[in-house]
Motif scaffolding. Structure first.
Motif, PDB file in Angstrom:
ATOM      1  N   ILE A 665       0.853  -1.185   0.000  1.00 50.54           N
ATOM      2  CA  ILE A 665       0.000   0.000   0.000  1.00 50.54           C
ATOM      3  C   ILE A 665       0.894   1.241   0.000  1.00 50.54           C
ATOM      4  CG2 ILE A 665      -1.800   1.260   1.229  1.00 50.54           C
ATOM      5  CD1 ILE A 665      -2.624  -1.326   2.539  1.00 50.54           C
ATOM      6  N   ASP A 666       0.586   2.173  -0.893  1.00 51.38           N
ATOM      7  CA  ASP A 666       1.336   3.434  -0.935  1.00 51.38           C
ATOM      8  C   ASP A 666       1.140   4.203   0.372  1.00 51.38           C
ATOM      9  OD1 ASP A 666       2.148   2.868  -3.501  1.00 51.38           O
ATOM     10  OD2 ASP A 666       0.566   4.048  -4.453  1.00 51.38           O
ATOM     11  N   TYR A 668       1.660   7.752   1.683  1.00 50.77           N
ATOM     12  CA  TYR A 668       1.964   9.144   1.367  1.00 50.77           C
ATOM     13  C   TYR A 668       2.375   9.935   2.616  1.00 50.77           C
ATOM     14  CZ  TYR A 668      -0.183   8.063  -3.131  1.00 50.77           C
ATOM     15  OH  TYR A 668      -0.475   7.507  -4.346  1.00 50.77           O
ATOM     16  N   GLN A 673       6.165   2.325   0.480  1.00 55.15           N
ATOM     17  CA  GLN A 673       5.008   1.450   0.568  1.00 55.15           C
ATOM     18  C   GLN A 673       5.058   0.630   1.849  1.00 55.15           C
ATOM     19  OE1 GLN A 673       5.222  -0.651  -3.371  1.00 55.15           O
ATOM     20  NE2 GLN A 673       3.184   0.239  -3.622  1.00 55.15           N
ATOM     21  N   PHE A 772      -4.722   3.634  -0.110  1.00 57.87           N
ATOM     22  CA  PHE A 772      -3.438   4.252   0.189  1.00 57.87           C
ATOM     23  C   PHE A 772      -3.501   4.793   1.616  1.00 57.87           C
ATOM     24  CE2 PHE A 772      -6.156   7.161  -2.186  1.00 57.87           C
ATOM     25  CZ  PHE A 772      -6.287   8.228  -1.303  1.00 57.87           C
ATOM     26  N   GLU A 777      -5.380   5.075   6.712  1.00 58.60           N
ATOM     27  CA  GLU A 777      -5.608   4.284   5.487  1.00 58.60           C
ATOM     28  C   GLU A 777      -6.934   4.676   4.843  1.00 58.60           C
ATOM     29  OE1 GLU A 777      -5.941  -0.318   3.872  1.00 58.60           O
ATOM     30  OE2 GLU A 777      -5.076   0.083   5.855  1.00 58.60           O
TER      31      GLU A 777
END
Length: 799
Positions: A665-666, A668, A673, A772, A777
């Motif tokens: 999962i990215d 940010y 990840q 993401f 999340e």
């Protein structure tokens, strides 16, 4: 005197015995062979004494005569290319016999090399022309197969017209091998089949065979869990005309006309169809404008068959492939279509997919001997079209558009992404048969030239760009060849031993990527060459008529798709996948009912699945998981309850697992990840239970059926997360039909009404998910809602 008399009697006895013996070993048989339909004599028919290399051929009058070679019983095998062979037991040899041969389906000869029957150890289902005609009201082919075992269908537009899909045993469409008359249909690069490009194909189909599991060796893309083999119409020997007109929910309209010349004096037959289907779709702006035609001509010679097929499909569909976001769905808006909504005010009216495919096939079969036939086919498929979409706030440099100021570095624009494809090649097979074994050798070679390019046809800030400028332009070039051999041996009347081996080679040239410390990521021409060996073996035991037990093992291998190739480097490119398949089954037919059970194990090495991981060029592509499997039971049964009422049902119970799976999962918030590892999770889109029930009634021109389908929970990804799933559903369809015959102006008038989802259930059949981490999340699920209660009505006029 005694000696003379003894030798005289002995001599005469010996002569008499030899005469009687010669009569018993060399008796003459004669007769005539006719076409069962036209009653015309057949020239060149092979008439062979079974178990002996002894026989002859008929003359111009259909007459044959030869001496038999046997003591007690006599069996003749009468065969002629294009006709069903007959085994004739002879009761009185002195009689002149007459044999009437029934014409064989022309395409049955063409596709024989890739079909299976009860003598081969595979799991399969046949769908006849009659079954297709009963259910064909304009929906795509997958919807006509929805009651067969282990099948789940879906429709982007929600009602079976437009983009539709099919999964078998949870296997996605890119892993299902599809052929038409033995010719590959799967796209050589994406491996998928786009049924929307073949509208109303069912009106020109003679029959369909679904092989589940690896199945027998075939042509084209790997049968990586299932194959669907379609035969186009057999040219009918009698002239005919047929008109179908239909209407339905969501402004659905269908019309087609079918014409056939019948068998002419010169042995030629012709058939044609022209079709038009229109529908607005259940989803907003999910319209479909579909056109198609089919033309076929065939010629029967004394020992040969020639058939040419030309068919085409043209579709213009408004894009409905984005689905509906979960929060919108939960708000009660089940038909929202976000395609084109980026445009201010009303959505972009030309947010469409516009594509056409033309198919050309030429088939030739020749009987080399009474038990030896050869087939060859040439094919060419032309595909061309684009999808158009409105995109807001696009970075112009991504489209190769130069601007004079940073203040106009982005723009709203309309782009078209084009495909311009040529697919051509040939397939062949030859089959040699004896009374106890047969050998088939075949194969094919296919070349695919795929053009991919994009154009910006309008931009609010167009910079220095010109009309027709391409912002990407790359080709794919793929050569696919295979050679197979199939051996079927019958050591006893009850036992068959089957061996099958295939070698498949692939050479793929494409524009891929490289990534090094000096130049970074850049495009380069690349080539990948693969060779696969796919063996199969099994046994069939048939203890009595209508009883069959089988066991088989097979191997299949599959290359990555175009997306994996072009969005990776040689270092990050996924490995090919391998499937090891075990099938076992038992089927028994009784006087008023039948029952069957199939057990299967499908064990994968390096199956490709979506993980969310970014590779070394920043792309999200599928990655290999080391071990995964599908293990299940398929149960089938049917019973005739009365002379007019029957019930059939099937059920699939399965366990579909990935041993170990990592989700990425990215992040940010922190960059990079986050990796999460899962063990023994369900494979996405693989329900544990699929069940179908069909109650049928048929009496004096009236027929009806209630088809019910249950599909248990499916997951949108491989994490087995209950918040990323498709709910279970149970839906039922009702079909009623009535035929009027003996009319003065037509052979028959048939009215058919289908009411789908009669309980008005709200359900979804497909979807996708992504997420993401940004302030926690974030997760987004999209679904494809299916229509509530809806109907289709059709009138068929037969002349």
């Amino acid at each position: 005197m005694f000696t003379k008399t003894f030798f005289s009697k002995s001599l005469w006895a010996a002569i008499l015995s030899l005469f009687i013996l010669s009569q018993s070993y060399a008796q003459t048989i004669s007769g005539y062979v006719y076409d069962a339909t036209s009653k015309e004599p057949l020239f060149g028919v092979n008439v062979l004494q079974v178990g002996k290399q002894n026989g002859t051929s008929t003359n111009e009058e259909g007459f044959f005569q030869f001496s038999l070679n046997m003591e007690n019983s006599y069996l003749l095998r009468v065969s002629y290319i294009g006709f069903e062979p007959q085994i004739i037991p002879l009761q009185n040899i002195e009689d002149v016999i007459e044999v009437y041969l029934v014409r064989k389906s022309l395409n049955a000869i063409v596709v024989e090399a890739t079909r299976v029957d009860d003598s081969t150890p595979f799991t399969y289902t046949n769908i006849t022309r009659e079954e297709l005609e009963e259910r064909n009201l304009g929906q795509d082919v997958p919807y006509l197969l929805r009651a067969t075992p282990s099948v789940v269908t879906t429709s982007d537009a929600g009602a079976g017209i437009g983009y539709t899909g099919i999964r078998i045993r949870g296997v996605d469409p890119a892993r299902i091998n599809v052929t038409i008359n033995g010719i590959p249909v799967n796209d050589a690069e994406s491996h998928g089949v786009f049924w929307v490009d073949l509208p109303d194909l069912a009106s020109s189909i003679e029959n369909i065979q679904i092989q589940r599991g690896v199945g027998t060796s075939t042509n084209g893309a790997a049968a990586f869990g299932a194959s669907i083999n379609l035969q186009t119409s057999t040219n009918r020997t009698e002239p005919f005309a047929e008109v179908n007109t239909g209407i339905g929910s969501f402004n659905t309209r269908k019309a087609n006309i079918l014409l056939g010349s019948g068998l002419m004096e010169n042995e030629w037959m012709f058939e044609g169809r022209l079709s038009k289907i229109l529908s607005d779709g259940y989803i907003d702006r999910a319209s479909a404008d579909l056109n198609s035609f089919y033309l076929s001509g065939s010629k029967r010679g004394n020992r040969s068959l020639l058939k040419a097929d030309v068919f085409s499909g043209k579709e213009i569909t408004y894009q409905a492939w984005y689905g509906v976001e979960e929060s919108v769905l939960l708000s009660g808006n089940r038909t929202f279509n976000e395609a084109g909504t980026e445009k201010a005010g009303t959505p972009h009216e030309d947010q469409v997919d516009n594509y056409r495919q033309d198919y050309y096939q030429l088939h030739y079969s020749y009987e080399l001997d009474y038990n030896w036939t050869a087939n060859a086919s040439l094919h060419y498929t032309k595909g061309q079209g684009y999808f158009e979409e409105y995109k807001a706030g696009q970075t112009l440099s991504d489209y190769g558009i130069n601007v004079s100021s940073d203040s106009v570095a982005s723009s709203d624009l309309i782009r078209r992404r084009w495909l311009d494809n040529d697919f051509y090649g040939g397939v062949f097979s030859t089959k040699y048969e004896t009374s106890s074994w047969d050998l088939t050798v075949g194969g094919g070679i296919h070349q695919y030239d795929g053009g991919h390019f994009g154009e910006v046809i309008w931009a609010r800030n167009a910079g220095t760009s010109e009309i027709g400028d391409r912002y990407y332009d790359n080709d794919g070039d793929k050569l696919d060849a295979n050679l197979f051999s199939k051996f079927n041996f019958e050591p006893t009347e009850k036992l068959n031993i089957y061996l099958d081996a295939q070698v498949r080679t692939i050479s793929y040239d494409f524009v891929g990527l490289t990534n090094d410390d000096t130049d970074g990521t850049r495009s380069i021409d690349q080539t990948d060459n693969l060779t696969f060996f796919n063996p199969k073996a099994g046994i069939v035991y048939r203890r009595s008529e209508g009883e069959r037990a089988f066991l088989s093992f097979g191997v299949a291998s599959k290359e990555p798709t175009r997306e994996e190739y072009v969005n990776s480097t040689e270092r990050s490119r996924p490995r090919h996948e391998t499937l090891f398949n075990v099938e076992a089954g038992y089927h028994k037919e009784f006087e008023t009912f039948y029952a069957g059970i199939n057990a299967y194990g499908m064990f994968y090495d390096d199956q490709l699945v979506l993980t969310g991981q970014i590779n070394d060029v920043g792309a999200y592509i599928r990655d290999n998981v080391e071990r995964s499997s599908r293990i299940g039971l398929e149960l089938e049964g049917g019973v005739r309850l009365t002379d007019h009422f029957s019930w059939a049902a099937n059920m699939t119970l399965s366990q579909n697992k990935i041993d170990e799976f990592s989700e990425f999962i990215d992040d940010y918030d922190n960059g990079g990840q986050v990796e999460r590892t899962f063990n023994d999770t369900d494979i996405a889109f693989s329900p544990r239970l699929i069940a179908n029930s069909v109650f049928s009634y048929d009496k004096k021109g009236f027929s009806g059926e209630i088809l019910s389908k249950y599909v248990s929970r499916q997951y949108l990804d491989n994490t087995e997360n209950e918040f990323r799933d498709i709910d279970e559903y149970l839906v039922s369809d009702l079909r009623l039909s009535y035929a009027l015959t003996g009319l003065s102006f037509a052979k028959a008038l048939i009215a058919t009404l289908q009411v789908s989802n009669i309980a008005d259930v709200e359900y979804e059949t497909n979807g996708y998910t992504f997420g993401f981490i940004s302030g926690g999340e974030q997760r987004f699920n999209y679904y494809y809602p299916q229509a509530g209660r809806n109907f289709l009505f059709q009138l068929k006029w037969e002349f």
